[in-house]
Design a protein around this motif. Structure first.
Motif, PDB file in Angstrom:
ATOM      1  N   ILE A 188       0.931  -1.120   0.120  1.00  0.00           N
ATOM      2  CA  ILE A 188       0.127  -0.075   0.009  1.00  0.00           C
ATOM      3  C   ILE A 188       0.701   1.416  -0.462  1.00  0.00           C
ATOM      4  CG2 ILE A 188      -1.932   1.193   1.135  1.00  0.00           C
ATOM      5  CD1 ILE A 188      -2.654  -1.205   2.411  1.00  0.00           C
ATOM      6  N   CYS A 189       0.820   2.634  -0.775  1.00  0.00           N
ATOM      7  CA  CYS A 189       1.123   3.149  -0.732  1.00  0.00           C
ATOM      8  C   CYS A 189       2.566   3.082  -1.153  1.00  0.00           C
ATOM      9  CB  CYS A 189       0.823   4.367   0.073  1.00  0.00           C
ATOM     10  SG  CYS A 189       1.180   6.267  -0.616  1.00  0.00           S
ATOM     11  N   TRP A 190       3.227   3.582   0.078  1.00  0.00           N
ATOM     12  CA  TRP A 190       4.731   3.527  -0.178  1.00  0.00           C
ATOM     13  C   TRP A 190       5.237   2.381  -0.345  1.00  0.00           C
ATOM     14  CZ3 TRP A 190       8.904   1.487   3.516  1.00  0.00           C
ATOM     15  CH2 TRP A 190      10.097   2.202   2.867  1.00  0.00           C
ATOM     16  N   GLY A 191       4.511   1.388   0.672  1.00  0.00           N
ATOM     17  CA  GLY A 191       4.817   0.255   0.755  1.00  0.00           C
ATOM     18  C   GLY A 191       4.925  -0.199  -0.842  1.00  0.00           C
ATOM     19  N   ALA A 192       3.720   0.180  -1.728  1.00  0.00           N
ATOM     20  CA  ALA A 192       4.124  -0.007  -3.294  1.00  0.00           C
ATOM     21  C   ALA A 192       4.921   0.306  -3.610  1.00  0.00           C
ATOM     22  CB  ALA A 192       2.797   0.489  -3.567  1.00  0.00           C
ATOM     23  N   GLN A 193       5.247   1.514  -3.293  1.00  0.00           N
ATOM     24  CA  GLN A 193       6.447   1.587  -4.197  1.00  0.00           C
ATOM     25  C   GLN A 193       7.420   1.045  -3.720  1.00  0.00           C
ATOM     26  OE1 GLN A 193       6.759   5.992  -3.576  1.00  0.00           O
ATOM     27  NE2 GLN A 193       4.581   6.668  -4.633  1.00  0.00           N
ATOM     28  N   ALA A 194       7.524   0.632  -2.741  1.00  0.00           N
ATOM     29  CA  ALA A 194       8.760   0.440  -1.795  1.00  0.00           C
ATOM     30  C   ALA A 194       9.213  -1.038  -2.764  1.00  0.00           C
ATOM     31  CB  ALA A 194       8.999   0.135  -0.611  1.00  0.00           C
ATOM     32  N   GLY A 195       7.418  -2.018  -3.034  1.00  0.00           N
ATOM     33  CA  GLY A 195       7.451  -3.014  -3.326  1.00  0.00           C
ATOM     34  C   GLY A 195       7.485  -3.494  -4.576  1.00  0.00           C
ATOM     35  N   HIS A 199      11.240  -5.197  -5.587  1.00  0.00           N
ATOM     36  CA  HIS A 199      10.341  -6.790  -6.801  1.00  0.00           C
ATOM     37  C   HIS A 199      11.459  -7.175  -8.749  1.00  0.00           C
ATOM     38  CE1 HIS A 199       9.563  -9.225  -3.801  1.00  0.00           C
ATOM     39  NE2 HIS A 199       8.761  -8.714  -2.705  1.00  0.00           N
ATOM     40  N   TYR A 200      11.283  -5.196  -9.196  1.00  0.00           N
ATOM     41  CA  TYR A 200      11.208  -4.793 -10.293  1.00  0.00           C
ATOM     42  C   TYR A 200      12.072  -3.684 -11.122  1.00  0.00           C
ATOM     43  CZ  TYR A 200       7.275  -8.399  -9.673  1.00  0.00           C
ATOM     44  OH  TYR A 200       6.149  -9.470  -9.664  1.00  0.00           O
ATOM     45  N   GLY A 201      12.127  -3.405  -9.718  1.00  0.00           N
ATOM     46  CA  GLY A 201      13.024  -1.994  -9.941  1.00  0.00           C
ATOM     47  C   GLY A 201      12.732  -0.394 -10.543  1.00  0.00           C
ATOM     48  N   ILE A 202      11.133  -0.569 -10.576  1.00  0.00           N
ATOM     49  CA  ILE A 202      10.829   0.545 -10.648  1.00  0.00           C
ATOM     50  C   ILE A 202      11.009   1.361  -9.746  1.00  0.00           C
ATOM     51  CG2 ILE A 202       8.569   1.311 -11.507  1.00  0.00           C
ATOM     52  CD1 ILE A 202       7.601  -1.249 -12.502  1.00  0.00           C
ATOM     53  N   GLN A 203      11.351   3.295 -10.428  1.00  0.00           N
ATOM     54  CA  GLN A 203      11.538   3.590  -9.809  1.00  0.00           C
ATOM     55  C   GLN A 203      10.277   4.274  -9.534  1.00  0.00           C
ATOM     56  OE1 GLN A 203      14.608   5.064  -8.388  1.00  0.00           O
ATOM     57  NE2 GLN A 203      15.995   3.724  -8.786  1.00  0.00           N
ATOM     58  N   LYS A 204      10.301   5.953  -7.915  1.00  0.00           N
ATOM     59  CA  LYS A 204       9.612   6.494  -7.645  1.00  0.00           C
ATOM     60  C   LYS A 204      10.103   7.814  -8.507  1.00  0.00           C
ATOM     61  CE  LYS A 204      10.876   7.017  -2.845  1.00  0.00           C
ATOM     62  NZ  LYS A 204      11.768   7.946  -3.001  1.00  0.00           N
ATOM     63  N   HIS A 205       8.869   8.523  -8.441  1.00  0.00           N
ATOM     64  CA  HIS A 205      10.248  10.254  -9.107  1.00  0.00           C
ATOM     65  C   HIS A 205       8.712  10.647  -8.019  1.00  0.00           C
ATOM     66  CE1 HIS A 205      10.890   8.499 -12.568  1.00  0.00           C
ATOM     67  NE2 HIS A 205      10.358   7.720 -12.648  1.00  0.00           N
TER      68      HIS A 205
END
Length: 308
Positions: free
Chosen positions: A141-148, A152-158
């Protein structure tokens, strides 16, 4: 819950094509039932408030669920007593030999930090690695989703130009997904964050798919194709007044934050907000528990894999 019908009933095929889970008499006779084990990793500072919100969603289902609470030991919680943590929460060392049907990883107010700069990042990575063998399905959920999705997949947050706060309208992009069974074509959901992930980055990874998205708020729900990882970039668990409390806190701290969008009547923060997301939030949790935990988890959790 599934509907139990006679074997070979002609309606079976049609119902299944509509993503309605049906159970034939033969399967029902051979089905073992046990409580679901769900681990809640609570990273939010106001732990009692968050655990109450999520427990409310998990409890509104006929399924029997055993919930265990988990906190990180590499971060000192300042908004909850140590007595509460000691009494109700466990640490990773205390659960690492266990296996769970589901796990929920909450958000955290650390979005403006690089992942590696968060004081409990290494511990969180150990937990997420462990989840791949010891948890059947994980909801981030939320930041947990961005961290996960980064781990797991190397997708960065912006980072966003300003805080995204409010209740936004979303489109269901994959109506065939059982995760959004019962959703309206358009639905409302709360967001409260300073960072985002790009839809193009998710779409470029064949292991992932986007389930729901907002023109204003961006991606809301993404999941792995194998249905082991779910990423919800908003806060469906929020109470009616949570966004108001966050807004007042930020204003009192002298922060330049926007009034939560589509939340207060006439966008007037002196008026009482009204919840427009509660029904879909409940469906999200119920569908995850039913279709991606209860219906697919092995009866013998030891078959999930060897513990580290």
């Amino acid at each position: 819950m599934p509907i139990r019908i006679p074997d070979q009933l002609p309606a079976t095929e049609q119902l299944e094509s509509e993503n309605i889970f049906v159970m034939t008499e033969h399967r029902a006779m051979h089905q073992d039932i046990r409580p679901l084990r769900v681990l809640l990793l609570n990273l939010m500072p106001k732990k009692i408030e968050t655990e109450t919100q999520i427990m409310r969603k998990l409890s509104n289902t006929p399924l029997q669920i055993e919930v265990e609470l988990l906190h990180t030991i590499s971060h000192e919680s300042k908004n909850v007593s140590q007595e509460h943590l000691k009494t109700f929460y466990r640490t990773f060392d205390q659960v690492k030999d266990n296996r769970y049907d589901g796990m929920i990883i909450t958000g955290a107010p650390v979005e403006l930090h690089e992942f590696e700069d968060v004081d409990y990042w290494d511990e969180l990575c150990r937990i997420m690695k462990w989840s791949t063998t010891n948890v059947h399905s994980t909801l981030h959920i939320c930041w947990g989703a961005q961290a996960g999705i980064f781990y797991h997949y190397g997708i960065q947050k912006h980072e966003l130009p300003k805080k995204l706060s409010g209740v936004f309208n979303h489109d269901v992009l994959k109506p065939s997904s059982p995760l959004v069974r019962g959703f309206d074509d358009k639905f409302w959901a709360p967001h409260s964050r300073h960072t985002t992930v790009d839809a193009a980055d998710i779409e470029a990874d064949p292991r992932l798919e986007i389930v729901a998205q907002s023109d204003e708020a961006g991606v809301y729900i993404a999941k792995s194709i194998d249905s082991r990882h779910f990423f919800v970039f908003g806060h469906p668990e929020y109470d009616t007044d949570t966004l108001r409390n966050e807004y007042n806190r930020d204003v009192n701290n002298g922060l330049d934050v926007p009034v939560p969008a589509h939340y207060f009547p006439s966008d007037d923060p002196t008026q009482e907000p009204v919840s427009t997301w509660r029904a879909h939030a409940q469906l999200l949790y119920t569908n995850w528990l039913n279709y991606y935990v209860y219906q697919t988890t092995p009866y013998d959790l030891d078959s999930l894999g060897d513990a580290e």
